[in-house]
Design a protein around this motif. Structure first.
Motif, PDB file in Angstrom:
ATOM      1  N   GLN A  87      42.644  65.399  40.016  1.00 51.78           N
ATOM      2  CA  GLN A  87      43.019  64.065  39.562  1.00 51.78           C
ATOM      3  C   GLN A  87      42.100  62.979  40.102  1.00 51.78           C
ATOM      4  OE1 GLN A  87      47.287  63.090  39.388  1.00 51.78           O
ATOM      5  NE2 GLN A  87      47.719  65.234  39.849  1.00 51.78           N
ATOM      6  N   ASP A  88      41.480  63.203  41.270  1.00 52.98           N
ATOM      7  CA  ASP A  88      40.590  62.180  41.823  1.00 52.98           C
ATOM      8  C   ASP A  88      39.195  62.213  41.192  1.00 52.98           C
ATOM      9  OD1 ASP A  88      39.418  64.416  42.933  1.00 52.98           O
ATOM     10  OD2 ASP A  88      39.819  63.877  45.014  1.00 52.98           O
ATOM     11  N   LEU A  89      38.935  63.221  40.338  1.00 48.94           N
ATOM     12  CA  LEU A  89      37.713  63.362  39.536  1.00 48.94           C
ATOM     13  C   LEU A  89      36.459  63.666  40.340  1.00 48.94           C
ATOM     14  CD1 LEU A  89      38.160  60.538  36.865  1.00 48.94           C
ATOM     15  CD2 LEU A  89      38.955  62.900  36.821  1.00 48.94           C
ATOM     16  N   ALA A  90      36.355  63.182  41.587  1.00 47.74           N
ATOM     17  CA  ALA A  90      35.191  63.440  42.436  1.00 47.74           C
ATOM     18  C   ALA A  90      33.892  62.956  41.797  1.00 47.74           C
ATOM     19  CB  ALA A  90      35.091  64.929  42.783  1.00 47.74           C
ATOM     20  N   LEU A  91      33.941  61.787  41.182  1.00 48.03           N
ATOM     21  CA  LEU A  91      32.749  61.172  40.609  1.00 48.03           C
ATOM     22  C   LEU A  91      32.174  60.151  41.584  1.00 48.03           C
ATOM     23  CD1 LEU A  91      34.025  60.531  36.971  1.00 48.03           C
ATOM     24  CD2 LEU A  91      32.495  62.365  37.716  1.00 48.03           C
ATOM     25  N   ALA A  92      30.871  59.925  41.492  1.00 51.83           N
ATOM     26  CA  ALA A  92      30.213  58.896  42.302  1.00 51.83           C
ATOM     27  C   ALA A  92      30.205  57.599  41.493  1.00 51.83           C
ATOM     28  CB  ALA A  92      28.789  59.316  42.647  1.00 51.83           C
ATOM     29  N   PRO A  93      31.008  56.606  41.860  1.00 48.88           N
ATOM     30  CA  PRO A  93      31.203  55.428  41.012  1.00 48.88           C
ATOM     31  C   PRO A  93      29.955  54.595  40.778  1.00 48.88           C
ATOM     32  CG  PRO A  93      32.222  55.116  43.166  1.00 48.88           C
ATOM     33  CD  PRO A  93      31.824  56.547  43.087  1.00 48.88           C
ATOM     34  N   ASP A  94      28.989  54.620  41.692  1.00 53.76           N
ATOM     35  CA  ASP A  94      27.798  53.783  41.553  1.00 53.76           C
ATOM     36  C   ASP A  94      26.687  54.456  40.751  1.00 53.76           C
ATOM     37  OD1 ASP A  94      29.006  51.791  43.057  1.00 53.76           O
ATOM     38  OD2 ASP A  94      28.269  52.611  44.945  1.00 53.76           O
ATOM     39  N   LEU A  95      26.879  55.712  40.383  1.00 53.57           N
ATOM     40  CA  LEU A  95      25.859  56.434  39.621  1.00 53.57           C
ATOM     41  C   LEU A  95      26.194  56.432  38.138  1.00 53.57           C
ATOM     42  CD1 LEU A  95      25.223  59.549  41.919  1.00 53.57           C
ATOM     43  CD2 LEU A  95      24.065  57.324  41.922  1.00 53.57           C
ATOM     44  N   THR A  96      25.206  56.721  37.308  1.00 57.22           N
ATOM     45  CA  THR A  96      25.396  56.766  35.859  1.00 57.22           C
ATOM     46  C   THR A  96      26.079  58.076  35.461  1.00 57.22           C
ATOM     47  OG1 THR A  96      23.298  57.866  35.424  1.00 57.22           O
ATOM     48  CG2 THR A  96      23.270  55.444  35.563  1.00 57.22           C
ATOM     49  N   PRO A  97      26.567  58.166  34.222  1.00 52.87           N
ATOM     50  CA  PRO A  97      27.141  59.435  33.760  1.00 52.87           C
ATOM     51  C   PRO A  97      26.173  60.604  33.902  1.00 52.87           C
ATOM     52  CG  PRO A  97      27.763  57.682  32.262  1.00 52.87           C
ATOM     53  CD  PRO A  97      26.795  57.078  33.238  1.00 52.87           C
ATOM     54  N   ALA A 147      31.697  53.341  37.522  1.00 54.23           N
ATOM     55  CA  ALA A 147      32.727  52.363  37.868  1.00 54.23           C
ATOM     56  C   ALA A 147      33.038  51.404  36.724  1.00 54.23           C
ATOM     57  CB  ALA A 147      32.307  51.574  39.109  1.00 54.23           C
ATOM     58  N   SER A 148      32.090  51.203  35.805  1.00 54.08           N
ATOM     59  CA  SER A 148      32.291  50.258  34.716  1.00 54.08           C
ATOM     60  C   SER A 148      32.946  50.899  33.492  1.00 54.08           C
ATOM     61  CB  SER A 148      30.955  49.635  34.307  1.00 54.08           C
ATOM     62  OG  SER A 148      30.112  50.608  33.710  1.00 54.08           O
ATOM     63  N   LEU A 149      33.194  52.207  33.537  1.00 60.01           N
ATOM     64  CA  LEU A 149      33.790  52.906  32.410  1.00 60.01           C
ATOM     65  C   LEU A 149      35.312  52.880  32.508  1.00 60.01           C
ATOM     66  CD1 LEU A 149      31.503  56.082  32.196  1.00 60.01           C
ATOM     67  CD2 LEU A 149      31.264  53.922  30.952  1.00 60.01           C
ATOM     68  N   SER A 150      35.976  53.088  31.378  1.00 61.93           N
ATOM     69  CA  SER A 150      37.437  53.154  31.361  1.00 61.93           C
ATOM     70  C   SER A 150      37.903  54.460  32.007  1.00 61.93           C
ATOM     71  CB  SER A 150      37.949  53.099  29.918  1.00 61.93           C
ATOM     72  OG  SER A 150      37.599  54.286  29.225  1.00 61.93           O
ATOM     73  N   GLY A 151      39.205  54.515  32.291  1.00 63.62           N
ATOM     74  CA  GLY A 151      39.754  55.725  32.898  1.00 63.62           C
ATOM     75  C   GLY A 151      39.551  56.948  32.030  1.00 63.62           C
ATOM     76  N   GLY A 152      39.736  56.792  30.732  1.00 58.28           N
ATOM     77  CA  GLY A 152      39.545  57.911  29.824  1.00 58.28           C
ATOM     78  C   GLY A 152      38.101  58.376  29.767  1.00 58.28           C
ATOM     79  N   GLN A 153      37.166  57.415  29.806  1.00 58.12           N
ATOM     80  CA  GLN A 153      35.752  57.780  29.784  1.00 58.12           C
ATOM     81  C   GLN A 153      35.344  58.477  31.076  1.00 58.12           C
ATOM     82  OE1 GLN A 153      34.029  53.921  28.835  1.00 58.12           O
ATOM     83  NE2 GLN A 153      33.694  54.543  26.716  1.00 58.12           N
ATOM     84  N   ARG A 154      35.874  58.011  32.197  1.00 59.24           N
ATOM     85  CA  ARG A 154      35.574  58.684  33.469  1.00 59.24           C
ATOM     86  C   ARG A 154      36.115  60.113  33.460  1.00 59.24           C
ATOM     87  NH1 ARG A 154      36.830  53.468  35.667  1.00 59.24           N
ATOM     88  NH2 ARG A 154      38.959  54.122  36.188  1.00 59.24           N
ATOM     89  N   GLN A 155      37.330  60.278  32.940  1.00 63.19           N
ATOM     90  CA  GLN A 155      37.898  61.627  32.835  1.00 63.19           C
ATOM     91  C   GLN A 155      37.043  62.502  31.933  1.00 63.19           C
ATOM     92  OE1 GLN A 155      39.743  64.342  34.025  1.00 63.19           O
ATOM     93  NE2 GLN A 155      41.414  62.876  34.201  1.00 63.19           N
TER      94      GLN A 155
END
Length: 254
Positions: A87-97, A147-155
């Motif tokens: 659920q925490d996704l483990a993404l780096a918010p400052d990096l690009t997709p 960080a600038s993407l929506s929750g659905g896009q981050r998922q």
């Protein structure tokens, strides 16, 4: 049916005086979406951690394509083609997709530049565009930070990353829990696209209408035991509730 892609048999796990799993079974076959449901405390999270290598069982066995395995870390599960999106996704918010897709697996420039540590950003971007296109992931931009993407896009980025590196199976832990209606529909469609691209999916969810919509089969945990294995096409919300609350199901698929 074919040989299971991943099979857990008789899994037990105890934490102090609490028995989280008591002989739980689980199977996922190639080319399918399997939902794992159960009430709070049923043992879903513990089973997922064992399947993904984040925890080890006290008893029982795991098999990948018929071969017994013993995961001592998530890395070993990944080496066997299994990736998990928590659920925490483990993404780096400052990096690009694109940078997130290759996080920890960065491509280096060829030759001396690569040996000096220069990243091949062009190649990573090209492969990311291809991956997102194959799975139908639509982002407002692939050059902005996560960080600038929506929750659905981050998922969607987290799922696309898992599908990119998991050769066999992606496990999704409550992927729609914090999403709105439109974003939820897109993530569920993405689950189908991952399956159709050749990677099986395990979907952990509390939302019974959702799992009936997207899953091929539904397995139910109750008090640490598997009490039902149902074909989604032949089950209803009432059947799932009955299995979760009483351990009884109208049909068990074996």
């Amino acid at each position: 049916m074919n040989q299971p892609l991943l099979e857990a048999a008789g899994i037990s796990r105890t934490f102090g005086h609490v028995q989280a799993l008591n002989g739980a079974d689980f199977k996922v076959y190639p080319g399918e979406i399997v939902a794992l449901i159960g009430d709070n405390g049923a043992g879903k999270s513990t089973l997922v951690k064992i399947l993904s290598g984040a925890d080890r069982p006290d008893g029982g066995l795991l098999k990948v394509e018929g071969q017994e395995v013993r995961f001592t870390s998530p890395l070993e599960a990944q080496m066997n083609g299994i990736a998990t999106v928590y659920q925490d996704l483990a993404l780096a918010p400052d990096l690009t997709p694109a940078e997130n897709l290759f996080l920890g697996r960065e491509l280096m420039k060829p030759g001396i530049l690569g040996r000096l540590g220069f990243l091949n950003r062009k190649a990573m971007q090209a492969q990311s565009v291809k991956q997102f296109a194959m799975l139908g992931v639509q982002l407002k931009s692939q050059r902005v930070s996560i960080a600038s993407l929506s929750g659905g896009q981050r998922q969607s980025v987290a799922i696309a990353r898992a599908a990119m590196w998991a050769r066999k199976l992606v496990i999704l832990d409550e992927p729609t829990a914090a999403l709105g209606v439109v974003q939820t529909a897109r993530v569920l469609e993405l689950c189908k696209r991952v399956r159709d691209a050749g990677t099986s999916v395990v979907l952990i969810s509390h939302n019974m209408p959702q799992v009936l919509e997207v899953a091929d089969r539904i397995q139910v945990l109750r008090l640490g035991q598997t009490v039902a294995d149902l074909k989604s096409s032949e089950a209803s919300v009432d059947d799932l509730v009955r299995a979760m609350t009483s351990g009884q199901a109208k049909e068990v698929v074996r």
